[in-house]
Scaffold this motif. Structure first.
Motif, PDB file in Angstrom:
ATOM      1  N   ARG A   8       0.855  -1.200   0.000  1.00  0.00           N
ATOM      2  CA  ARG A   8       0.000   0.000   0.000  1.00  0.00           C
ATOM      3  C   ARG A   8       0.885   1.242   0.000  1.00  0.00           C
ATOM      4  O   ARG A   8       1.979   1.226   0.561  1.00  0.00           O
ATOM      5  N   SER A   9       0.388   2.302  -0.587  1.00  0.00           N
ATOM      6  CA  SER A   9       1.095   3.578  -0.545  1.00  0.00           C
ATOM      7  C   SER A   9       0.110   4.702  -0.840  1.00  0.00           C
ATOM      8  O   SER A   9      -0.742   4.567  -1.715  1.00  0.00           O
ATOM      9  N   GLY A  10       0.224   5.773  -0.089  1.00  0.00           N
ATOM     10  CA  GLY A  10      -0.669   6.906  -0.323  1.00  0.00           C
ATOM     11  C   GLY A  10      -0.526   7.963   0.750  1.00  0.00           C
ATOM     12  O   GLY A  10       0.408   7.941   1.562  1.00  0.00           O
ATOM     13  N   GLY A  11      -1.481   8.881   0.757  1.00  0.00           N
ATOM     14  CA  GLY A  11      -1.429   9.936   1.762  1.00  0.00           C
ATOM     15  C   GLY A  11      -2.474  11.005   1.523  1.00  0.00           C
ATOM     16  O   GLY A  11      -3.271  10.931   0.586  1.00  0.00           O
ATOM     17  N   PHE A  12      -2.453  11.999   2.404  1.00  0.00           N
ATOM     18  CA  PHE A  12      -3.351  13.152   2.263  1.00  0.00           C
ATOM     19  C   PHE A  12      -2.608  14.425   2.654  1.00  0.00           C
ATOM     20  O   PHE A  12      -1.585  14.378   3.347  1.00  0.00           O
ATOM     21  N   LEU A  13      -3.127  15.546   2.186  1.00  0.00           N
ATOM     22  CA  LEU A  13      -2.561  16.853   2.485  1.00  0.00           C
ATOM     23  C   LEU A  13      -3.723  17.829   2.626  1.00  0.00           C
ATOM     24  O   LEU A  13      -4.503  18.004   1.698  1.00  0.00           O
ATOM     25  N   LEU A  14      -3.860  18.417   3.812  1.00  0.00           N
ATOM     26  CA  LEU A  14      -4.920  19.379   4.082  1.00  0.00           C
ATOM     27  C   LEU A  14      -4.318  20.738   4.370  1.00  0.00           C
ATOM     28  O   LEU A  14      -3.312  20.837   5.071  1.00  0.00           O
ATOM     29  N   GLN A  15      -4.933  21.790   3.848  1.00  0.00           N
ATOM     30  CA  GLN A  15      -4.437  23.142   4.097  1.00  0.00           C
ATOM     31  C   GLN A  15      -5.575  24.085   4.440  1.00  0.00           C
ATOM     32  O   GLN A  15      -6.650  24.025   3.830  1.00  0.00           O
ATOM     33  N   LEU A  16      -5.312  24.945   5.413  1.00  0.00           N
ATOM     34  CA  LEU A  16      -6.289  25.952   5.815  1.00  0.00           C
ATOM     35  C   LEU A  16      -6.020  27.246   5.055  1.00  0.00           C
ATOM     36  O   LEU A  16      -4.895  27.748   5.046  1.00  0.00           O
ATOM     37  N   MET A  17      -7.043  27.768   4.432  1.00  0.00           N
ATOM     38  CA  MET A  17      -6.928  29.028   3.734  1.00  0.00           C
ATOM     39  C   MET A  17      -6.979  30.190   4.742  1.00  0.00           C
ATOM     40  O   MET A  17      -7.452  30.031   5.865  1.00  0.00           O
ATOM     41  N   PRO A  18      -6.486  31.377   4.342  1.00  0.00           N
ATOM     42  CA  PRO A  18      -6.560  32.520   5.255  1.00  0.00           C
ATOM     43  C   PRO A  18      -8.004  32.784   5.706  1.00  0.00           C
ATOM     44  O   PRO A  18      -8.947  32.558   4.949  1.00  0.00           O
ATOM     45  N   ASP A  19      -8.143  33.224   6.926  1.00  0.00           N
ATOM     46  CA  ASP A  19      -9.454  33.566   7.511  1.00  0.00           C
ATOM     47  C   ASP A  19     -10.379  32.353   7.686  1.00  0.00           C
ATOM     48  O   ASP A  19     -11.608  32.494   7.673  1.00  0.00           O
ATOM     49  N   THR A  20      -9.792  31.168   7.826  1.00  0.00           N
ATOM     50  CA  THR A  20     -10.612  29.993   8.131  1.00  0.00           C
ATOM     51  C   THR A  20     -11.255  30.193   9.510  1.00  0.00           C
ATOM     52  O   THR A  20     -10.570  30.542  10.473  1.00  0.00           O
ATOM     53  N   PRO A  21     -12.579  30.002   9.638  1.00  0.00           N
ATOM     54  CA  PRO A  21     -13.245  30.186  10.937  1.00  0.00           C
ATOM     55  C   PRO A  21     -12.644  29.289  12.019  1.00  0.00           C
ATOM     56  O   PRO A  21     -12.261  28.142  11.741  1.00  0.00           O
ATOM     57  N   ASP A  22     -12.551  29.811  13.229  1.00  0.00           N
ATOM     58  CA  ASP A  22     -11.990  29.040  14.340  1.00  0.00           C
ATOM     59  C   ASP A  22     -12.722  27.727  14.538  1.00  0.00           C
ATOM     60  O   ASP A  22     -12.122  26.705  14.887  1.00  0.00           O
ATOM     61  N   GLU A  23     -14.023  27.740  14.319  1.00  0.00           N
ATOM     62  CA  GLU A  23     -14.829  26.532  14.509  1.00  0.00           C
ATOM     63  C   GLU A  23     -14.368  25.420  13.571  1.00  0.00           C
ATOM     64  O   GLU A  23     -14.252  24.249  13.966  1.00  0.00           O
ATOM     65  N   ALA A  24     -14.065  25.789  12.321  1.00  0.00           N
ATOM     66  CA  ALA A  24     -13.602  24.803  11.341  1.00  0.00           C
ATOM     67  C   ALA A  24     -12.217  24.282  11.715  1.00  0.00           C
ATOM     68  O   ALA A  24     -11.932  23.090  11.570  1.00  0.00           O
ATOM     69  N   VAL A  25     -11.368  25.169  12.207  1.00  0.00           N
ATOM     70  CA  VAL A  25     -10.010  24.774  12.628  1.00  0.00           C
ATOM     71  C   VAL A  25     -10.095  23.763  13.769  1.00  0.00           C
ATOM     72  O   VAL A  25      -9.436  22.714  13.745  1.00  0.00           O
ATOM     73  N   GLU A  26     -10.915  24.071  14.750  1.00  0.00           N
ATOM     74  CA  GLU A  26     -11.053  23.187  15.918  1.00  0.00           C
ATOM     75  C   GLU A  26     -11.621  21.827  15.521  1.00  0.00           C
ATOM     76  O   GLU A  26     -11.154  20.779  15.988  1.00  0.00           O
ATOM     77  N   LYS A  27     -12.600  21.849  14.642  1.00  0.00           N
ATOM     78  CA  LYS A  27     -13.219  20.600  14.202  1.00  0.00           C
ATOM     79  C   LYS A  27     -12.218  19.727  13.452  1.00  0.00           C
ATOM     80  O   LYS A  27     -12.162  18.504  13.637  1.00  0.00           O
ATOM     81  N   LEU A  28     -11.406  20.370  12.620  1.00  0.00           N
ATOM     82  CA  LEU A  28     -10.418  19.642  11.834  1.00  0.00           C
ATOM     83  C   LEU A  28      -9.321  19.072  12.741  1.00  0.00           C
ATOM     84  O   LEU A  28      -8.911  17.917  12.582  1.00  0.00           O
ATOM     85  N   GLU A  29      -8.844  19.865  13.671  1.00  0.00           N
ATOM     86  CA  GLU A  29      -7.816  19.398  14.601  1.00  0.00           C
ATOM     87  C   GLU A  29      -8.310  18.200  15.405  1.00  0.00           C
ATOM     88  O   GLU A  29      -7.577  17.228  15.615  1.00  0.00           O
ATOM     89  N   GLU A  30      -9.561  18.271  15.830  1.00  0.00           N
ATOM     90  CA  GLU A  30     -10.153  17.183  16.604  1.00  0.00           C
ATOM     91  C   GLU A  30     -10.233  15.902  15.773  1.00  0.00           C
ATOM     92  O   GLU A  30      -9.921  14.802  16.249  1.00  0.00           O
ATOM     93  N   LYS A  31     -10.620  16.060  14.511  1.00  0.00           N
ATOM     94  CA  LYS A  31     -10.771  14.910  13.629  1.00  0.00           C
ATOM     95  C   LYS A  31      -9.420  14.270  13.314  1.00  0.00           C
ATOM     96  O   LYS A  31      -9.273  13.035  13.337  1.00  0.00           O
ATOM     97  N   ILE A  32      -8.421  15.098  13.032  1.00  0.00           N
ATOM     98  CA  ILE A  32      -7.093  14.583  12.681  1.00  0.00           C
ATOM     99  C   ILE A  32      -6.498  13.805  13.854  1.00  0.00           C
ATOM    100  O   ILE A  32      -5.799  12.803  13.666  1.00  0.00           O
ATOM    101  N   ALA A  33      -6.782  14.259  15.054  1.00  0.00           N
ATOM    102  CA  ALA A  33      -6.260  13.571  16.244  1.00  0.00           C
ATOM    103  C   ALA A  33      -6.863  12.173  16.409  1.00  0.00           C
ATOM    104  O   ALA A  33      -6.280  11.316  17.074  1.00  0.00           O
ATOM    105  N   GLN A  34      -8.007  11.945  15.791  1.00  0.00           N
ATOM    106  CA  GLN A  34      -8.722  10.677  15.976  1.00  0.00           C
ATOM    107  C   GLN A  34      -8.514   9.666  14.852  1.00  0.00           C
ATOM    108  O   GLN A  34      -8.742   8.469  15.051  1.00  0.00           O
ATOM    109  N   ILE A  35      -8.081  10.132  13.687  1.00  0.00           N
ATOM    110  CA  ILE A  35      -8.024   9.221  12.532  1.00  0.00           C
ATOM    111  C   ILE A  35      -6.879   8.210  12.676  1.00  0.00           C
ATOM    112  O   ILE A  35      -5.862   8.495  13.295  1.00  0.00           O
ATOM    113  N   PRO A  36      -7.055   7.023  12.093  1.00  0.00           N
ATOM    114  CA  PRO A  36      -5.966   6.030  12.108  1.00  0.00           C
ATOM    115  C   PRO A  36      -4.851   6.445  11.164  1.00  0.00           C
ATOM    116  O   PRO A  36      -4.961   7.449  10.445  1.00  0.00           O
TER     117      PRO A  36
END
Length: 299
Positions: free
Chosen positions: A172-200
């Motif tokens: 297997r081989s692969g990956g992902f890359l996520l980027q926050l654009m300027p002025d991303t709402p804090d709510e979206a940042v928090e939700k994303l951080e929470e999700k990334i901490a949980q994923i395998p």
């Protein structure tokens, strides 16, 4: 299944995302360089990242180069990508054998060691953009996450994984890359951080049979996730005898004269794909004559 990259957005465009499955291109790189498992894992991660970062570029002739230069036994890994999912790369030391790390995984960080991550973008301007940061772990994904934040001031999350089978082929081989654009709402940042901490891990997701779309859905689901584009990805080298000839014509005349005096054929291998090109004595003498003629021409 052939390799491909998915481009997507979420949170009303505040998050841009990429994911790749890269088993075939990583296996091609392994075969080209007869790479050991730990080097296959390191190079595969960098190839996946390079393909995704290349997909960020806009111009048809834009080129991206990533170099990982560490003090570990792997020394230097180099990957080059364009905007169309075409990527190539080579390790300085393809045969490194290390014991597993404390997690029982291939010790990519130990192979790479401490050093520098350098990103070069040739966007057709007078000078290429060059960004460099210190390696944080040598595990590639964390180093790129740090690079984006420190050098490009773009908060990002990078996940990369390569699973090598018992016969040393790429499973297997692969990956992902996520980027926050300027002025991303804090709510979206928090939700994303929470999700990334949980994923395998990426390899766990790939081993479950998850596609790039499903990986991004797992991370960005519930955030207005939408796929915008899909492009094929492949290990593709653009070397040719003509390109090697042009490179030879740029060396010193004295060196070409020395090769001509030997009156023996020479073999030159492409660093990226290991294809061998042979030039016989007559071809070498013809190139020398061309160099001499060029020197004699008035400016």
């Amino acid at each position: 299944m052939t390799d491909y990259i998915v481009r997507a957005t979420a949170a009303g465009g505040a998050v841009r995302a990429f994911a790749i499955t890269s088993k075939e291109l990583t296996e091609q790189a392994r075969k080209n360089h007869d790479a050991s498992p730990v080097i296959t894992a390191a190079l595969g991660r960098l190839l996946s990242a390079g393909a995704m970062m290349g997909a960020m570029m806009k111009g048809e002739k834009d080129l991206l180069t990533i170099q990982v230069m560490g003090d570990g036994p792997a020394k230097t890994l180099t990957v080059t990508a364009d905007a169309f999912g075409r990527v190539k790369g080579y390790p300085q030391n393809p045969q490194i054998d290390l014991p597993p790390n404390e997690k029982g995984k291939l010790d990519v960080g130990g192979a790479v060691g401490k050093g520098i991550l350098r990103v070069i973008k040739d966007l057709g301007l007078k000078e290429p953009y060059v960004g460099a940061t210190e390696l944080q772990t040598g595990e590639i994904a964390e180093d790129l996450t740090y690079y984006f934040a420190a050098s490009e001031q773009t908060p990002s999350a990078v996940g990369l994984g390569v699973l090598v089978d018992k016969d040393c082929s790429v499973r297997r081989s692969g990956g992902f890359l996520l980027q926050l654009m300027p002025d991303t709402p804090d709510e979206a940042v928090e939700k994303l951080e929470e999700k990334i901490a949980q994923i395998p891990s990426v390899t766990d997701m790939l081993e479950r049979g998850m596609t790039p779309e499903q990986m991004l859905e797992d991370i960005l689901g519930g955030m207005g996730f939408s796929v915008t584009d899909t492009i094929s990805a492949a290990f593709q080298c653009n070397c040719s005898k003509e390109r090697i000839t042009r490179a030879l014509l740029s060396i010193r005349t004295e060196d070409m004269q020395s090769m001509a005096d030997d009156n023996e054929p020479i073999e030159i291998k492409c660093r990226f794909c290991n294809t061998a090109y042979t030039f016989d004595a007559e071809e070498i003498k013809a190139m020398l004559a061309q160099m001499r003629q060029r020197q004699e021409e008035p400016e």
